[in-house]
Structures are given as structure tokens and as C-alpha cells.
Design a protein around this motif. Structure first.
Motif, PDB file in Angstrom:
ATOM      1  N   LEU A   1     -24.023  21.188  67.032  1.00  0.00           N
ATOM      2  CA  LEU A   1     -24.038  22.600  66.618  1.00  0.00           C
ATOM      3  C   LEU A   1     -25.029  22.843  65.482  1.00  0.00           C
ATOM      4  CD1 LEU A   1     -22.032  23.370  63.831  1.00  0.00           C
ATOM      5  CD2 LEU A   1     -20.553  22.068  65.314  1.00  0.00           C
TER       6      LEU A   1
ATOM      7  N   ILE B   1     -27.552  25.995  64.654  1.00  0.00           N
ATOM      8  CA  ILE B   1     -27.677  26.693  63.359  1.00  0.00           C
ATOM      9  C   ILE B   1     -29.150  26.765  62.962  1.00  0.00           C
ATOM     10  CG2 ILE B   1     -27.205  26.473  60.882  1.00  0.00           C
ATOM     11  CD1 ILE B   1     -24.360  25.532  61.630  1.00  0.00           C
TER      12      ILE B   1
ATOM     13  N   ILE C   1     -26.202  29.970  66.151  1.00  0.00           N
ATOM     14  CA  ILE C   1     -24.889  30.061  65.519  1.00  0.00           C
ATOM     15  C   ILE C   1     -25.137  30.517  64.089  1.00  0.00           C
ATOM     16  CG2 ILE C   1     -22.926  28.713  64.639  1.00  0.00           C
ATOM     17  CD1 ILE C   1     -23.139  26.923  67.045  1.00  0.00           C
TER      18      ILE C   1
ATOM     19  N   PHE D   1     -26.942  24.996  54.174  1.00  0.00           N
ATOM     20  CA  PHE D   1     -26.018  26.115  54.419  1.00  0.00           C
ATOM     21  C   PHE D   1     -24.629  25.743  53.934  1.00  0.00           C
ATOM     22  CE2 PHE D   1     -26.644  23.483  58.154  1.00  0.00           C
ATOM     23  CZ  PHE D   1     -25.364  23.159  58.554  1.00  0.00           C
ATOM     24  N   ARG D   2     -23.820  26.762  53.668  1.00  0.00           N
ATOM     25  CA  ARG D   2     -22.464  26.524  53.148  1.00  0.00           C
ATOM     26  C   ARG D   2     -21.576  25.929  54.239  1.00  0.00           C
ATOM     27  NH1 ARG D   2     -22.460  28.620  48.227  1.00  0.00           N
ATOM     28  NH2 ARG D   2     -23.824  30.420  47.881  1.00  0.00           N
ATOM     29  N   ASP D   3     -20.779  24.928  53.847  1.00  0.00           N
ATOM     30  CA  ASP D   3     -19.828  24.324  54.775  1.00  0.00           C
ATOM     31  C   ASP D   3     -18.782  25.363  55.168  1.00  0.00           C
ATOM     32  OD1 ASP D   3     -18.939  21.076  55.337  1.00  0.00           O
ATOM     33  OD2 ASP D   3     -17.465  22.662  55.729  1.00  0.00           O
ATOM     34  N   ILE D   4     -18.449  25.408  56.442  1.00  0.00           N
ATOM     35  CA  ILE D   4     -17.508  26.412  56.950  1.00  0.00           C
ATOM     36  C   ILE D   4     -16.081  26.137  56.460  1.00  0.00           C
ATOM     37  CG2 ILE D   4     -16.825  25.279  59.130  1.00  0.00           C
ATOM     38  CD1 ILE D   4     -17.421  28.008  60.503  1.00  0.00           C
TER      39      ILE D   4
ATOM     40  N   LYS E   1     -14.673  21.991  50.738  1.00  0.00           N
ATOM     41  CA  LYS E   1     -13.775  21.062  50.038  1.00  0.00           C
ATOM     42  C   LYS E   1     -13.943  21.163  48.523  1.00  0.00           C
ATOM     43  CE  LYS E   1     -12.637  19.339  54.106  1.00  0.00           C
ATOM     44  NZ  LYS E   1     -13.603  20.017  54.989  1.00  0.00           N
TER      45      LYS E   1
ATOM     46  N   HIS F   1     -19.774  23.949  48.290  1.00  0.00           N
ATOM     47  CA  HIS F   1     -19.877  22.879  49.301  1.00  0.00           C
ATOM     48  C   HIS F   1     -20.995  23.275  50.262  1.00  0.00           C
ATOM     49  CE1 HIS F   1     -17.648  20.079  52.378  1.00  0.00           C
ATOM     50  NE2 HIS F   1     -18.936  19.780  52.246  1.00  0.00           N
TER      51      HIS F   1
ATOM     52  N   LEU G   1     -24.220  21.899  52.871  1.00  0.00           N
ATOM     53  CA  LEU G   1     -24.740  20.807  53.690  1.00  0.00           C
ATOM     54  C   LEU G   1     -26.256  20.896  53.742  1.00  0.00           C
ATOM     55  CD1 LEU G   1     -22.237  21.123  56.688  1.00  0.00           C
ATOM     56  CD2 LEU G   1     -22.040  19.638  54.673  1.00  0.00           C
TER      57      LEU G   1
ATOM     58  N   GLY H   1     -15.992   8.980  58.289  1.00  0.00           N
ATOM     59  CA  GLY H   1     -15.539  10.368  58.281  1.00  0.00           C
ATOM     60  C   GLY H   1     -16.540  11.345  58.846  1.00  0.00           C
ATOM     61  N   GLN H   2     -17.552  10.855  59.589  1.00  0.00           N
ATOM     62  CA  GLN H   2     -18.558  11.760  60.145  1.00  0.00           C
ATOM     63  C   GLN H   2     -18.016  12.448  61.393  1.00  0.00           C
ATOM     64  OE1 GLN H   2     -22.331   9.882  61.027  1.00  0.00           O
ATOM     65  NE2 GLN H   2     -23.344  11.837  61.453  1.00  0.00           N
ATOM     66  N   SER H   3     -18.148  13.756  61.453  1.00  0.00           N
ATOM     67  CA  SER H   3     -17.683  14.499  62.623  1.00  0.00           C
ATOM     68  C   SER H   3     -18.834  15.163  63.370  1.00  0.00           C
ATOM     69  CB  SER H   3     -16.640  15.552  62.218  1.00  0.00           C
ATOM     70  OG  SER H   3     -17.183  16.468  61.301  1.00  0.00           O
ATOM     71  N   VAL H   4     -19.938  15.462  62.690  1.00  0.00           N
ATOM     72  CA  VAL H   4     -21.112  16.067  63.337  1.00  0.00           C
ATOM     73  C   VAL H   4     -22.239  15.040  63.289  1.00  0.00           C
ATOM     74  CG1 VAL H   4     -22.766  17.967  63.327  1.00  0.00           C
ATOM     75  CG2 VAL H   4     -20.397  18.396  62.629  1.00  0.00           C
TER      76      VAL H   4
ATOM     77  N   HIS I   1     -26.339  14.726  57.646  1.00  0.00           N
ATOM     78  CA  HIS I   1     -26.220  15.814  56.665  1.00  0.00           C
ATOM     79  C   HIS I   1     -25.709  15.261  55.350  1.00  0.00           C
ATOM     80  CE1 HIS I   1     -22.628  15.547  59.180  1.00  0.00           C
ATOM     81  NE2 HIS I   1     -21.912  15.858  58.091  1.00  0.00           N
TER      82      HIS I   1
HETATM   83  P1  AMP Z   1     -18.894  15.372  58.435  1.00  0.00           P
HETATM   84  O1  AMP Z   1     -17.414  15.303  58.628  1.00  0.00           O
HETATM   85  O2  AMP Z   1     -19.425  14.542  57.305  1.00  0.00           O
HETATM   86  O3  AMP Z   1     -19.639  15.117  59.742  1.00  0.00           O
HETATM   87  O4  AMP Z   1     -19.223  16.850  58.010  1.00  0.00           O
HETATM   88  C1  AMP Z   1     -19.379  17.890  58.927  1.00  0.00           C
HETATM   89  C2  AMP Z   1     -19.142  19.147  58.174  1.00  0.00           C
HETATM   90  O5  AMP Z   1     -19.632  20.221  58.951  1.00  0.00           O
HETATM   91  C3  AMP Z   1     -17.672  19.440  57.886  1.00  0.00           C
HETATM   92  O6  AMP Z   1     -17.466  19.480  56.470  1.00  0.00           O
HETATM   93  C4  AMP Z   1     -17.428  20.776  58.566  1.00  0.00           C
HETATM   94  O7  AMP Z   1     -16.572  21.614  57.827  1.00  0.00           O
HETATM   95  C5  AMP Z   1     -18.836  21.338  58.661  1.00  0.00           C
HETATM   96  N1  AMP Z   1     -19.044  22.308  59.720  1.00  0.00           N
HETATM   97  C6  AMP Z   1     -18.632  22.216  61.004  1.00  0.00           C
HETATM   98  N2  AMP Z   1     -19.032  23.312  61.692  1.00  0.00           N
HETATM   99  C7  AMP Z   1     -19.713  24.085  60.826  1.00  0.00           C
HETATM  100  C8  AMP Z   1     -20.366  25.351  60.925  1.00  0.00           C
HETATM  101  N3  AMP Z   1     -20.421  26.034  62.076  1.00  0.00           N
HETATM  102  N4  AMP Z   1     -20.961  25.865  59.818  1.00  0.00           N
HETATM  103  C9  AMP Z   1     -20.912  25.192  58.649  1.00  0.00           C
HETATM  104  N5  AMP Z   1     -20.315  24.000  58.492  1.00  0.00           N
HETATM  105  C10 AMP Z   1     -19.718  23.453  59.559  1.00  0.00           C
END
Ligand code: AMP
Length: 114
Positions: A5, A9, A14, A28-31, A34, A38, A40, A93-96, A100
Motif C-alpha cells: 500500500l 500512497i 491512497i 507521512f503520518r502513521d495511520i 504510537k 509518529h 513514516l 514487527g514488520q507488517s508492511v 520504512h
Molecule cells: P511496521 O509494522 O513496522 O511494518 O509499520 C507499518 C506501519 O504502517 C504501522 O505503524 C501502520 O500503522 C502504518 N500504516 C499502515 N497503513 C497505513 C496507511 N494507509 N497510512 C499510514 N500508515 C499506515
């Protein structure tokens, strides 16, 4: 690498609250913030994880750090302090999977992180 995603952006497909942009970097600001601040910092050229980066990306990775520091300075957090974090893969803890750098500021940080 499959697209995330964050590529959407970058292309403005998005919406995001963009706070900084140059030829190589978008911030950009984290959605799901924390900390009061915050943000990214991402390279416009996707790299999946820190483990996938090579020496040819050293300058770009350094620039992510320096732009995060410059932003923190501009926003008045430099003297109080802040944290930068890059999570790598599952246990990190990486989700995307588009590299970043998290900039977290505006509250006391704990150590060790959870
Ligand atoms: P990580 O867990 O290190 O991969 O961080 C991914 C971050 O992306 C998390 O803190 C999410 O809150 C953030 N995130 C996910 N989707 C979006 C979005 N559409 N816009 C801004 N931040 C996002």
C-alpha cells in the motif's frame, strides 16, 4: 517484490497525511500513531526489508535517517529527544514490506521495547 500500500500512497492512489517529500523520499503520518508524533519515512523505490538492502542503497538509507532527524528538529523534538525504528520481518514487527523508518516523538519512550 510484490507491491504494498505504500506504493499506492507514493502514487497518491491512497490518501495519506504527507509531511515531507523529495525526489527519493516520502514521509507521512502513521495511520495508527504510537506517539503524539509518529511519521513514516519511506524510499520512493521500494525495498522489502532492511535485510534486502545492499551497499548501493547505503546513501538512501542514510538519507531516511537524516530526513527524520531534520523533521524532528523542525517540529521542535530534537532537544527533548525522539526514537527512530526500522522493523525487519516477522519477529521484528514488520507488517508492511516496503522499508520504512518510524519517527516517534512527543512522549517518554520505554526500553526495552515490547
Ligand atoms: P511496521 O509494522 O513496522 O511494518 O509499520 C507499518 C506501519 O504502517 C504501522 O505503524 C501502520 O500503522 C502504518 N500504516 C499502515 N497503513 C497505513 C496507511 N494507509 N497510512 C499510514 N500508515 C499506515
Amino acid at each position: 517484490m510484490s507491491e504494498t500500500l505504500f506504493s499506492k500512497i507514493i502514487r497518491r492512489e491512497i490518501a495519506a497525511d504527507i509531511v515531507y517529500e523529495d525526489d527519493e523520499i516520502l514521509a507521512f503520518r502513521d495511520i495508527d500513531p504510537k506517539a503524539p508524533c509518529h511519521v513514516l519515512f519511506i524510499p520512493k523505490t521500494p525495498i522489502a526489508t532492511l535485510d534486502d538492502a545492499g551497499p548501493e542503497q547505503a546513501a538512501l538509507l542514510g538519507r531516511l535517517m537524516l530526513e527524520a532527524a531534520a523533521y524532528a528538529r523542525r517540529e521542535g523534538f530534537a532537544e527533548r529527544g525522539y526514537r527512530v525504528v526500522m522493523n525487519c520481518r516477522d519477529e521484528g514487527g514488520q507488517s508492511v514490506y516496503h522499508i520504512h523508518l518510524h519517527l516517534l516523538a512527543g512522549r517518554q519512550m520505554g526500553w526495552p521495547p515490547g
